[in-house]
Design a protein around this motif. Sequence first.
Motif, PDB file in Angstrom:
ATOM      1  N   THR A   6       1.174  -1.224  -0.019  1.00  0.00           N
ATOM      2  CA  THR A   6       0.312   0.033   0.101  1.00  0.00           C
ATOM      3  C   THR A   6       0.320   1.945   0.198  1.00  0.00           C
ATOM      4  O   THR A   6       1.644   1.130   0.717  1.00  0.00           O
ATOM      5  CB  THR A   6      -1.021  -0.123   1.339  1.00  0.00           C
ATOM      6  OG1 THR A   6      -1.394  -0.933   1.854  1.00  0.00           O
ATOM      7  CG2 THR A   6      -2.489   1.381   1.156  1.00  0.00           C
ATOM      8  N   TYR A   7       0.642   1.621  -0.699  1.00  0.00           N
ATOM      9  CA  TYR A   7       1.031   3.931  -1.251  1.00  0.00           C
ATOM     10  C   TYR A   7       0.340   4.458  -0.559  1.00  0.00           C
ATOM     11  O   TYR A   7      -0.854   4.465  -1.298  1.00  0.00           O
ATOM     12  CB  TYR A   7       1.809   3.663  -2.946  1.00  0.00           C
ATOM     13  CG  TYR A   7       2.298   2.344  -3.237  1.00  0.00           C
ATOM     14  CD1 TYR A   7       3.948   3.169  -3.172  1.00  0.00           C
ATOM     15  CD2 TYR A   7       2.798   1.629  -2.885  1.00  0.00           C
ATOM     16  CE1 TYR A   7       4.796   2.645  -3.978  1.00  0.00           C
ATOM     17  CE2 TYR A   7       3.653   0.552  -3.409  1.00  0.00           C
ATOM     18  CZ  TYR A   7       4.866   1.351  -4.172  1.00  0.00           C
ATOM     19  OH  TYR A   7       6.036   0.094  -4.417  1.00  0.00           O
ATOM     20  N   ILE A   8       1.023   5.664   0.512  1.00  0.00           N
ATOM     21  CA  ILE A   8       0.035   6.171   0.724  1.00  0.00           C
ATOM     22  C   ILE A   8       0.828   8.049   0.614  1.00  0.00           C
ATOM     23  O   ILE A   8       1.528   8.047   0.937  1.00  0.00           O
ATOM     24  CB  ILE A   8      -0.299   6.806   2.114  1.00  0.00           C
ATOM     25  CG1 ILE A   8      -0.724   5.062   2.670  1.00  0.00           C
ATOM     26  CG2 ILE A   8      -1.351   7.882   2.660  1.00  0.00           C
ATOM     27  CD1 ILE A   8      -0.817   5.000   4.282  1.00  0.00           C
ATOM     28  N   PHE A   9      -0.020   8.772  -0.722  1.00  0.00           N
ATOM     29  CA  PHE A   9       0.081   9.294  -1.329  1.00  0.00           C
ATOM     30  C   PHE A   9      -0.284  10.823  -0.453  1.00  0.00           C
ATOM     31  O   PHE A   9      -1.250  11.397  -0.146  1.00  0.00           O
ATOM     32  CB  PHE A   9      -0.257   9.981  -2.512  1.00  0.00           C
ATOM     33  CG  PHE A   9       0.510   9.298  -3.475  1.00  0.00           C
ATOM     34  CD1 PHE A   9       1.397   9.362  -4.271  1.00  0.00           C
ATOM     35  CD2 PHE A   9      -0.623   7.771  -3.491  1.00  0.00           C
ATOM     36  CE1 PHE A   9       2.060   8.800  -5.431  1.00  0.00           C
ATOM     37  CE2 PHE A   9       0.312   6.983  -4.603  1.00  0.00           C
ATOM     38  CZ  PHE A   9       1.370   7.004  -5.263  1.00  0.00           C
ATOM     39  N   HIS A  10       0.944  11.630   0.598  1.00  0.00           N
ATOM     40  CA  HIS A  10       0.250  12.274   1.226  1.00  0.00           C
ATOM     41  C   HIS A  10       0.649  13.755   0.921  1.00  0.00           C
ATOM     42  O   HIS A  10       1.577  14.059   1.002  1.00  0.00           O
ATOM     43  CB  HIS A  10       1.145  12.197   2.530  1.00  0.00           C
ATOM     44  CG  HIS A  10       0.997  13.253   3.791  1.00  0.00           C
ATOM     45  ND1 HIS A  10       1.519  13.448   5.319  1.00  0.00           N
ATOM     46  CD2 HIS A  10      -0.268  14.306   3.740  1.00  0.00           C
ATOM     47  CE1 HIS A  10       0.699  14.672   6.059  1.00  0.00           C
ATOM     48  NE2 HIS A  10      -0.544  15.037   4.960  1.00  0.00           N
TER      49      HIS A  10
END
Length: 328
Positions: free
Chosen positions: A205-209
């Motif tokens: 899972t990649y979380i773009f902040h």
Amino acid sequence: MKLLIFGLLLLVVTSNFLTEAFALELSTDRDVYSKGQPLLVYGQALPNEPLIIRLFAPDGTIAQFNQINADDTGAFSHILIRWPNATTNYSYGTYSVEAIATKEQGTSKIIDVKFLANSSLIQVPQQPIVQASVFAPQSAAVNQTFRVFIQVTSDGLLVAGNPSTVLGSSHVHMPDGSVVNISDSIKTLHQGLFYVDFTPTQEGTYIFHITAVSKGTTANGSVATLVLKQNIEGISNQILQLNTVLDSTSKELDKLKSEIQGFGTVLNSSQQSITQANHNLNTSVTKMSDSVGSIDQASTQLNSLFLPVVALIAIIIALQITILARRR
């Protein structure tokens, strides 16, 4: 003695210079405005100093630009705009008034004001409402590039600006726990609309902040993307291929079923033919048995007729022999 006098003079000049360097002051006659009300800007600058007064719209564009001069005392006042009807150029929201002092090394002061339908709402906060919205696919595949879209608004209007300035702290949380800054990779698609192309190298899972900054106000937005070995499109294609194979197999099964049904019909017909033939054979055997019985009966009758005839012939032959014997 001369050095002391020179030092005192230098101190006085420096003090005057420092005093003048921070002379700019800026104010507005109110915080909230509505249609038809004038925006009065006033303050203090250096005597006779040229000033640049600018009005920034909520999206960061310049809505009004004027150049004025302070009076002999450094005071200034100016009606920057009389608010028109709300349009796409002058929409409701938070505006910024900026004064730039040309003689004070470009020193500037900024004040935020609100343009609303009703100026009686004095309690409306002056801080603009900045929002950062992030749009990314829910799933992706390893080593396949996908695009993440970013929208930044201030009071509902798109915010213009350099991505490195507006989105300078944006980053990605990787599946392994590391953090990668993507601010240098973000590009402008349209005013207030940005995008970044990202290529994942590992599953997870990649979380773009995304962190957006406008007029000193910060907004955050996040979105997550699940990266698999193969994307949904590839899996869908495999499912479609499997469906095609299943359809073909189903057609073959239907064909085989039809052939089996035809073979069953032939078998039924053959069985009926064999049954009929057996029946005919039984009938023939019965008839033949009846014929044999009739022949046997006829043979018995023939025998019953033939024996008397033979006996009669024998008697006749005996009589002839007797007659011949007497003649001799």
